[in-house]
Design a protein around this motif. Structure first.
Motif, PDB file in Angstrom:
ATOM      1  N   PRO A 248       0.814  -1.229   0.000  1.00 12.89           N
ATOM      2  CA  PRO A 248       0.000   0.000   0.000  1.00 12.89           C
ATOM      3  C   PRO A 248       0.840   1.268   0.000  1.00 12.89           C
ATOM      4  CG  PRO A 248       0.047  -1.003   2.186  1.00 12.89           C
ATOM      5  CD  PRO A 248       0.729  -1.974   1.255  1.00 12.89           C
ATOM      6  N   ALA A 249       2.097   1.151   0.358  1.00 12.95           N
ATOM      7  CA  ALA A 249       2.956   2.341   0.402  1.00 12.95           C
ATOM      8  C   ALA A 249       3.601   2.651  -0.942  1.00 12.95           C
ATOM      9  CB  ALA A 249       4.045   2.160   1.463  1.00 12.95           C
ATOM     10  N   ALA A 250       3.411   1.747  -1.902  1.00  8.54           N
ATOM     11  CA  ALA A 250       4.057   1.943  -3.197  1.00  8.54           C
ATOM     12  C   ALA A 250       3.242   2.904  -4.055  1.00  8.54           C
ATOM     13  CB  ALA A 250       4.227   0.608  -3.920  1.00  8.54           C
ATOM     14  N   SER A 251       3.919   3.671  -4.898  1.00  9.57           N
ATOM     15  CA  SER A 251       3.255   4.583  -5.840  1.00  9.57           C
ATOM     16  C   SER A 251       4.029   4.600  -7.136  1.00  9.57           C
ATOM     17  CB  SER A 251       3.175   5.998  -5.255  1.00  9.57           C
ATOM     18  OG  SER A 251       4.482   6.496  -4.972  1.00  9.57           O
ATOM     19  N   LYS A 252       3.339   4.907  -8.203  1.00 11.76           N
ATOM     20  CA  LYS A 252       3.977   4.894  -9.513  1.00 11.76           C
ATOM     21  C   LYS A 252       5.022   5.991  -9.596  1.00 11.76           C
ATOM     22  CE  LYS A 252       1.746   6.181 -13.252  1.00 11.76           C
ATOM     23  NZ  LYS A 252       0.807   6.154 -14.405  1.00 11.76           N
ATOM     24  N   PRO A 253       6.193   5.661 -10.025  1.00  9.31           N
ATOM     25  CA  PRO A 253       7.259   6.661 -10.139  1.00  9.31           C
ATOM     26  C   PRO A 253       6.867   7.775 -11.105  1.00  9.31           C
ATOM     27  CG  PRO A 253       8.158   4.443 -10.289  1.00  9.31           C
ATOM     28  CD  PRO A 253       6.660   4.312 -10.358  1.00  9.31           C
ATOM     29  N   ALA A 254       7.351   8.961 -10.817  1.00  8.53           N
ATOM     30  CA  ALA A 254       7.005  10.121 -11.649  1.00  8.53           C
ATOM     31  C   ALA A 254       7.504   9.958 -13.080  1.00  8.53           C
ATOM     32  CB  ALA A 254       7.571  11.401 -11.020  1.00  8.53           C
ATOM     33  N   GLU A 255       8.647   9.249 -13.236  1.00  6.18           N
ATOM     34  CA  GLU A 255       9.217   9.111 -14.570  1.00  6.18           C
ATOM     35  C   GLU A 255       8.631   7.941 -15.358  1.00  6.18           C
ATOM     36  OE1 GLU A 255      11.801   6.911 -11.620  1.00  6.18           O
ATOM     37  OE2 GLU A 255      10.721   8.839 -11.756  1.00  6.18           O
ATOM     38  N   TRP A 256       7.621   7.254 -14.743  1.00  7.93           N
ATOM     39  CA  TRP A 256       7.044   6.073 -15.417  1.00  7.93           C
ATOM     40  C   TRP A 256       6.228   6.542 -16.617  1.00  7.93           C
ATOM     41  CZ3 TRP A 256       7.688   0.936 -14.131  1.00  7.93           C
ATOM     42  CH2 TRP A 256       6.912   0.027 -14.826  1.00  7.93           C
ATOM     43  N   ASP A 257       6.496   5.928 -17.755  1.00  6.96           N
ATOM     44  CA  ASP A 257       5.789   6.252 -18.998  1.00  6.96           C
ATOM     45  C   ASP A 257       4.980   5.029 -19.383  1.00  6.96           C
ATOM     46  OD1 ASP A 257       4.972   6.709 -21.618  1.00  6.96           O
ATOM     47  OD2 ASP A 257       6.737   7.960 -22.045  1.00  6.96           O
ATOM     48  N   ASP A 258       3.664   5.134 -19.278  1.00  6.77           N
ATOM     49  CA  ASP A 258       2.803   3.984 -19.570  1.00  6.77           C
ATOM     50  C   ASP A 258       2.975   3.511 -21.003  1.00  6.77           C
ATOM     51  OD1 ASP A 258       1.835   3.956 -17.022  1.00  6.77           O
ATOM     52  OD2 ASP A 258       0.038   5.142 -17.477  1.00  6.77           O
ATOM     53  N   MET A 260       5.677   3.755 -22.855  1.00  8.99           N
ATOM     54  CA  MET A 260       6.980   3.109 -23.037  1.00  8.99           C
ATOM     55  C   MET A 260       7.172   1.923 -22.089  1.00  8.99           C
ATOM     56  SD  MET A 260       8.575   4.733 -25.430  1.00  8.99           S
ATOM     57  CE  MET A 260      10.270   4.221 -25.124  1.00  8.99           C
ATOM     58  N   ASP A 261       6.700   2.088 -20.845  1.00  9.73           N
ATOM     59  CA  ASP A 261       6.999   1.084 -19.822  1.00  9.73           C
ATOM     60  C   ASP A 261       5.853   0.119 -19.557  1.00  9.73           C
ATOM     61  OD1 ASP A 261       9.452   2.349 -19.422  1.00  9.73           O
ATOM     62  OD2 ASP A 261       8.593   3.747 -17.966  1.00  9.73           O
ATOM     63  N   GLY A 262       4.695   0.376 -20.120  1.00 11.93           N
ATOM     64  CA  GLY A 262       3.543  -0.484 -19.876  1.00 11.93           C
ATOM     65  C   GLY A 262       2.784  -0.034 -18.651  1.00 11.93           C
ATOM     66  N   ASP A 263       1.733  -0.796 -18.363  1.00 12.27           N
ATOM     67  CA  ASP A 263       0.913  -0.451 -17.203  1.00 12.27           C
ATOM     68  C   ASP A 263       1.709  -0.693 -15.926  1.00 12.27           C
ATOM     69  OD1 ASP A 263      -1.161   0.176 -18.876  1.00 12.27           O
ATOM     70  OD2 ASP A 263      -2.082  -1.821 -18.736  1.00 12.27           O
ATOM     71  N   TRP A 264       1.727   0.273 -15.046  1.00  7.10           N
ATOM     72  CA  TRP A 264       2.465   0.146 -13.775  1.00  7.10           C
ATOM     73  C   TRP A 264       1.677  -0.696 -12.783  1.00  7.10           C
ATOM     74  CZ3 TRP A 264       1.478   1.652  -8.697  1.00  7.10           C
ATOM     75  CH2 TRP A 264       2.579   1.545  -7.820  1.00  7.10           C
TER      76      TRP A 264
END
Length: 483
Positions: A248-258, A260-264
């Motif tokens: 529950p403490a995890a969050s999608k990184p700001a630099e994540w590009d859906d 390019m990187d797919g669904d987080w």
């Protein structure tokens, strides 16, 4: 390195004479000069070491301490000697006793005796020769043990647990007493190290009793020590608790590009609510009767037939040793423990304390000698260090004097040269200054001369002009006069 075992060659008694009916079958204290004549050297190997009579490097009593010494380093020793009369082990006690002295501070070597059959050939005796019993110490490095090997059904059987041998440089008495009831004692210096039965302490006989193979465990025999607690019930929804959950403490990184990187997706972590696979509690079984075993019955295959029923005709030494010096002494083979005990007390026990005192004195003297040598070596080293230091100081002083002499003898030392250079530089600087001053003075004088010259020229020009005027005036006057 694999070692061949010692086989103490049977000593032909030269001092003790016994009849065929005697309970003593072999006895030798090596006090006679002819004691070694009974020992037959084997021809089975080429490098059989020499033996000799010796009391050792120290002793309690020179004559009494004399024994059979192994005299050469890194050699095999295969010697044997006959008994007074052959000995039957059947329905007889067997007492084999002897003294061993590892005076050389043993590193690796055995000192045990073999009892050979009457059919043994002394000339062919070696480590593969048949024997009935082998007994005695064996030391190699940190390994120290007493062998007690019994031949049964053509197999040499070691003790299951071997007692420790003595490794020091004193004389020690080893005794093996096997009784006709198939019990035994192993003694060192008259103290019992091990006793028991041949059946229990050697693996040469089958067990006396076995579990009855015909007996079957009863159908109602409950050998469960614990049983499940029927009152313990698995909670509802217990199996619905997942082992892993989303962090529950995890969050999608700001630099994540859906794109390019797919669904987080958040990572999974261990679920603190998960308690593992559910198991019903165990409680003591009230009907537990213990582990079932069939009852013991006499083993129909157990038999001692042929055990220690051999005939003995020789005593033998079959040994490899790295460092020579081992001494065997006071050997006796008898069926009477009291006979062996009396012999041992007379030839060994009576001299034990004296030998210890002699060895302690020698050790003390050797220690004092080492300490003196160490002190002397230390003093010499210190004196040498002082001498060397004095020489170094002297050399340093000589070097300083040499430098002073060099300064005096050289026409121009480095220091003087530097001084002269500095002086020359100063003179040059002074000359340059003087030259500059002269040049300046010369320039001033030149300028003054030039000015003076110019003034003179100017004066001369003026004078010329005046003279010319005078001449013109005179000429004019003369013209007037002519008119």
């Amino acid at each position: 390195m694999r070692l061949n075992l010692f086989s103490l060659a049977t000593l032909l008694p030269t001092v003790f004479i016994s009849s065929v009916s005697s309970k003593v079958f072999f006895k030798e204290d090596f006090t006679s000069d002819d004691s070694l004549k009974a020992w037959v050297k084997s021809e089975a190997k080429e490098n059989i070491g020499a033996i000799e009579l010796s009391s050792g490097d120290w002793y309690a009593d020179k004559e009494n301490s004399r024994g059979l010494k192994l005299a050469q380093d890194a050699h095999f020793y295969d010697y044997s000697a006959p008994l007074i009369t052959p000995m039957s082990l059947k329905d007889n006690d067997l007492v084999l006793q002897f003294v061993v002295k590892y005076q050389q501070d043993i590193d690796c070597g055995g000192a045990y005796i073999k009892l050979l059959p009457p059919t043994a050939d002394p000339k062919k005796f070696n480590g593969d020769s048949e024997y009935s019993i082998m007994f005695g110490p064996d030391v190699c490095g940190a390994d120290s043990k007493i062998h007690a090997i019994i031949n049964y059904n053509n197999t040499n059987n070691e003790m299951i647990k071997k007692p420790l041998a003595r490794k020091d440089q004193l004389s020690h008495q080893y005794t093996l007493w096997i009784k006709k009831d198939k019990t035994y004692e192993i003694r060192v210096d008259n103290s019992i190290l091990r006793n028991g039965t041949l059946a229990d302490d050697w693996s040469m006989l089958p067990p006396k009793e076995i579990h009855d193979p015909k007996e079957v465990k009863p159908a109602d025999w409950d050998d469960r020590k614990t049983i499940p607690d029927e009152k313990d019930v698995k909670p509802e929804n217990y199996d619905d608790i997942p082992k892993k959950i989303v962090d529950p403490a995890a969050s999608k990184p700001a630099e994540w590009d859906d794109d390019m990187d797919g669904d987080w997706e958040a990572p999974l972590i261990d679920n603190p609510e998960y308690k593992g696979e559910w198991k019903q509690k165990e409680i003591e079984n009230p009907d537990y009767k213990g582990v079932w075993t069939a009852k013991l019955i006499p083993n129909p295959d157990y038999s001692e037939e042929g055990l220690l029923e051999q005939e003995i005709g020789f005593i033998g030494i079959d040994i490899w040793t790295v460092k020579s010096g081992t001494i065997f002494d006071n050997i006796i083979l008898t069926n009477d423990f009291e006979e062996a005990s009396e012999f041992g007390n007379k030839t060994w026990a009576a001299f034990v304390q004296t030998e210890i005192d002699v060895k302690d004195k020698l050790d003390k003297e050797e220690q004092e000698k080492r300490e003196k040598e160490a002190a002397k070596a230390k003093a010499e080293a210190e004196a040498e260090a002082e001498r060397k230091k004095g020489e170094d100081d002297k050399d340093a002083k000589v070097d300083d004097k040499d430098l002073e002499l060099e300064d005096d003898l050289k026409p121009e030392s480095n220091v003087e040269s530097e001084k002269k250079e500095e002086s020359a530089e100063k003179e040059e600087s002074s000359e340059e200054e003087k030259s500059a001053e002269k040049e300046e003075s010369s320039e001033e004088q030149s300028e003054e001369k030039e000015e003076s010259s110019e003034e003179e020229e100017s004066s001369e020009s003026t004078e010329e002009e005046v003279s010319s005027d005078k001449e013109e005036s005179s000429s004019a006057s003369d013209g007037k006069d002519e008119l």
